[in-house]
Design an enzyme around this catalytic site. Structure first.
Site, PDB file in Angstrom:
ATOM      1  CG  LEU A   1      -2.183  -0.892   1.020  1.00  0.00           C
ATOM      2  CD1 LEU A   1      -2.967  -1.015   2.322  1.00  0.00           C
ATOM      3  CD2 LEU A   1      -3.110  -0.321  -0.080  1.00  0.00           C
ATOM      4  CG  HIS A   2       4.768   1.482  -0.296  1.00  0.00           C
ATOM      5  ND1 HIS A   2       5.778   1.402   0.652  1.00  0.00           N
ATOM      6  CD2 HIS A   2       4.933   0.394  -1.095  1.00  0.00           C
ATOM      7  CE1 HIS A   2       6.517   0.332   0.438  1.00  0.00           C
ATOM      8  NE2 HIS A   2       6.038  -0.304  -0.604  1.00  0.00           N
TER       9      HIS A   2
END
Lengths: 224, 224, 224, 224, 224, 224
Positions: free
Chosen positions: A94-95
């Site tokens: 996801l970062h």
């Protein structure tokens, strides 16, 4: 549980989130796996490979998302996928720190996001991030070495040096998985390597395995 | 031939020029060996050891010199021995460059001096100098490391460094037997080592065997 | 909290307990730091360096002790400091096992002593002792090698050996940080090294990183 | 002898044939050295540097050629220089095998060409070619590694491999200076390396120094 | 507690469960140790050695079993010993998975069996199994190498290869203590080694310590 | 010249003296090659392979001998072949020191024997003996390790040792190709290795490449 594996749509992303071995394991544990047609094409995996492992091929990304309870991806959801996130479990890199809009959409979608990069074992290691760190760490000195070549616009420095020309200096910030892998490559290319970290235990380990090679591994004080 | 082995008389010199194995080899080839009594004492070799190997023990240095055709020594003749050199073959370390008076006396004595340090094999190597160079080369970094300790008046530098303190730099001039041995010790002690030599072939060899350890080995230009 | 950093008064002790980086960190966390004038002189740190980092310079040792809540030192308190210990937190290397009189005075002073050498992380390692153990371990074989030289009264043994003379034997008791560092140096100097420990896991690790070098690392039974 | 050092005119060639140290050595042996103005600019050497070393700066390439007995260059003469070659000694990398027109012009010019790449020591080694071979050999695996990256159009192979992906295979043809240097880099980058050569002595040496690393070094039969 | 040490009766088993050092430790902790006469003969330990350490020698296996609270053995009880197990603590290698009859007899005997191979430290390691795994792991490649010799009926393959013949391939399943020891031997013998394990942390460690040697260590997916 | 390649007849000898590549090279140089039918069978080379390379297959050993000028073999001629040696050039491993009868028959046969094992290059190396020495040297420690196993009647010693048991000692006589290869294997198996030779240059080389592993390599005096 029904698991959906859509085809990645981010530019230049050729990976797929689940291999046929993974599908077989899921099916063996009683789950159903929906794979978008040609999701594995960029990784040389055919629809037939997935079907043989027990997956059901679906024709569109929307099908892979909407008919599943959990979506397994490689990259974060892109705008084209935002409307399909409602109430899903989304398991992917996801970062979110770099993705404000996505974060807001996920919050409002009531989905459950599980980021690969945050999954920790009880000893604090990050099993799903480590393989990516290996690739990044091993690639970095190679990219740096290329960038130093005169023919790619660099100053014409060869990491290894030759007779009459000392080896180049490489400084690596962080002695985690990526830093250790970068150290291994930089030492292998013959550079003079310094590794910085605030964790002396990691530095001692890097020193131990590169002893006689990377004599510069050492702790550096943090500046406040 | 009659071979004389006098006791060494130079200060602190405890060696003896010939061991019992050497005596036995000489005798086996038909020569006679005269050993001055207690010549081997500094090297833990008794007169009886020599006699068992076939030597004849003589009571004085003068006997060992005057009754022999060839004198085998460790160190150069000293003034007390100058008068006994006439017409002898003298086989020893001579290092005449530093001994003008001895040189003149040898010339006038009509002796034949054969200096260990000048004996060359056909490939240019110096078989009788090499063992001394090994000792000198391996000892040098140890003496240097000791001299760097604060307790012996040095600046308090540890060659290996520790966490937070980089290893020290060692420069070795010459990559011959002594230089290579010094490099081996300095690398083993964890220093950052640079080896200088005008012979790139020697430097390549030192690089090859210390590859991954002594990345600084390199040729340096001579200044004219 | 007010932190006092007095100048070390033990003979030959040139260290200081806190560097300007440490002062800045303390100040950033809301503490006040009092440094005795010239406390850093032996370590090439000036009063101005400390002031720039946020410290207040005080003129006497008594000031640094009496105006502070916690005293940060390198060495244990000496008799001249005993009367200032009442109710203080004293953070330093104490090594009380060898200091009966100090122990009694600390008990009667109602101070809180925190010995660097006893601070453990949750995994049992000793983060404040380890750097000292590194220095001690790396220095030991160097001191031993020097002591074996004939010129320092030893038996004239070279750890590395040379052609015709086998390397010397080194035995290291304990495979902790100090022992492992000593092993690294002794192996680097070319000795035949045996490491003894009652913990086979530590011995396997030392064997792993010196594999091909220190083949003697092994567990030895304790005698009862 | 008068020695001319013209500026290199081949595209992208930034080197110069003689450094100030070389000029000083030539002058010390009684020769005169003419350096074309700005000949050293590509190598960060100024006209003043050359003059300080004893050279005479001349304003044109024609001067550096026509007023000298021997021309010292880096690259082979180019057509613009052909008319100046008559009766000169030309000392440079010639690589005539690839230069038929130059070869014919040299023959007709009555010059004496001495190609760096053909100068042999009595032991058959090529001292002027070796440094170039070092650079070429050490650069080759780096260029290859870059070419294998997906971002430069390659198949996306990392020489070192990572967990789950085996290292790549590298084959090196020839175990001379270039091949050995290439082997050192490829092994350092973690590849599985095979070295081919018709000289088993060279292969044994490469095996010896990479033992435990490059287990594939081996002789391969020549096909007739 | 009274501890019995009977002589091993399994074919070809020459070990004994307790050495005199162990006896002394037991006695020092207040226990009594009964050793069957000649129990240590196969390990060159005499009855007198045991008596000197504080043991009492008993004349028969039945005595060593029946008069003791805990029996310390090497191998699992054999049928001749089944009748003596009632209510005893039996501390030995049991490997019950392969011993159905023994398992039933132990259950009905009301004994407490403690199997060496199952004793775990808090970190999950198996301290009493590890030494056996070291022996097994180090021996395996040696047995394999022998089996590949033509003179023992194998295909005539030398693990190390020679000039012109590539090294053989060795695959090791599992990177635990046995697998790592096997890897060390196979790498040392010059083979091309691949190590398989489902635990990437173990594989990274094996890669780290064999870096530059065993480039194939890598994770392999489990098939379901 | 006509070259004959008979099938080897010595017990257990499966090699053949010339491969198809060799045949092709011979033919390319204008020679004719006669290969006895099935001569290559033990080495997986068919008659068709030889014919494709340009050989002529002959039906009997006698044909391969009698119709040729030079016989190329692996092993020395056996009694069945003695009568065919007259006036031939015989190129094979002869090892005549162990074969008095063969020596006499060769002298009386007027043949020209060229022993592989005696062919020297100008630098004194033995190119046709070296590959056999590699095999012998690499095999020796493996055979020795097997012979030390208890299951093959040995004393039950593991060269590598394990925790609590020191590694075994291996002494290698001679530091030539065979000795160096044996050293490589013995060091790889974890033994404590001593290499003896009368040539200090060879010992220094073995020390250099095993530095940090085989610290015992050293010259030993010859006894007379």
């Amino acid at each position: 549980m029904i698991v959906g594996v859509p085809k990645e749509i981010k530019k230049d992303e050729k990976r797929v989130a689940m291999t046929p071995v993974g599908v077989a394991a899921m099916v063996a544990h009683g789950h159903k796996v929906l794979v978008e047609t040609s999701a594995g094409a960029g990784s040389q995996i055919s629809d037939a490979d997935y079907e043989e492992a027990g997956a059901t091929i679906v024709g569109t990304a929307k099908d892979a998302w909407m008919k599943a309870d959990m979506i397994v991806k490689v990259k974060e959801p892109l705008p084209a996928e935002y409307d399909w996130m409602n109430d899903k479990i989304i398991f992917t890199y996801l970062h979110l720190a770099a993705a404000e809009e996505l974060t807001k959409r996920m919050v409002s979608s009531n989905c459950i996001g599980i980021a690969y990069e945050t999954i920790e074992l009880t000893d604090g290691t990050l099993p799903l991030l480590a393989p990516m760190s290996e690739v990044a760490g091993k690639l970095a000195p190679q990219v740096g070495a290329h960038s130093l070549e005169a023919s790619s616009g660099g100053p014409g420095i060869l990491l290894a040096g030759v007779s009459g020309v000392p080896p180049a200096k490489v400084t690596i910030i962080g002695a985690g998985v990526a830093g250790q892998c970068a150290c291994e490559m930089a030492v292998g290319l013959g550079a003079q390597v310094t590794v910085l970290d605030v964790n002396p235990a990691r530095l001692r380990y890097v020193h131990d395995i590169h002893r006689g090679e990377n004599r510069d591994a050492r702790e550096q004080s943090r500046k406040y």
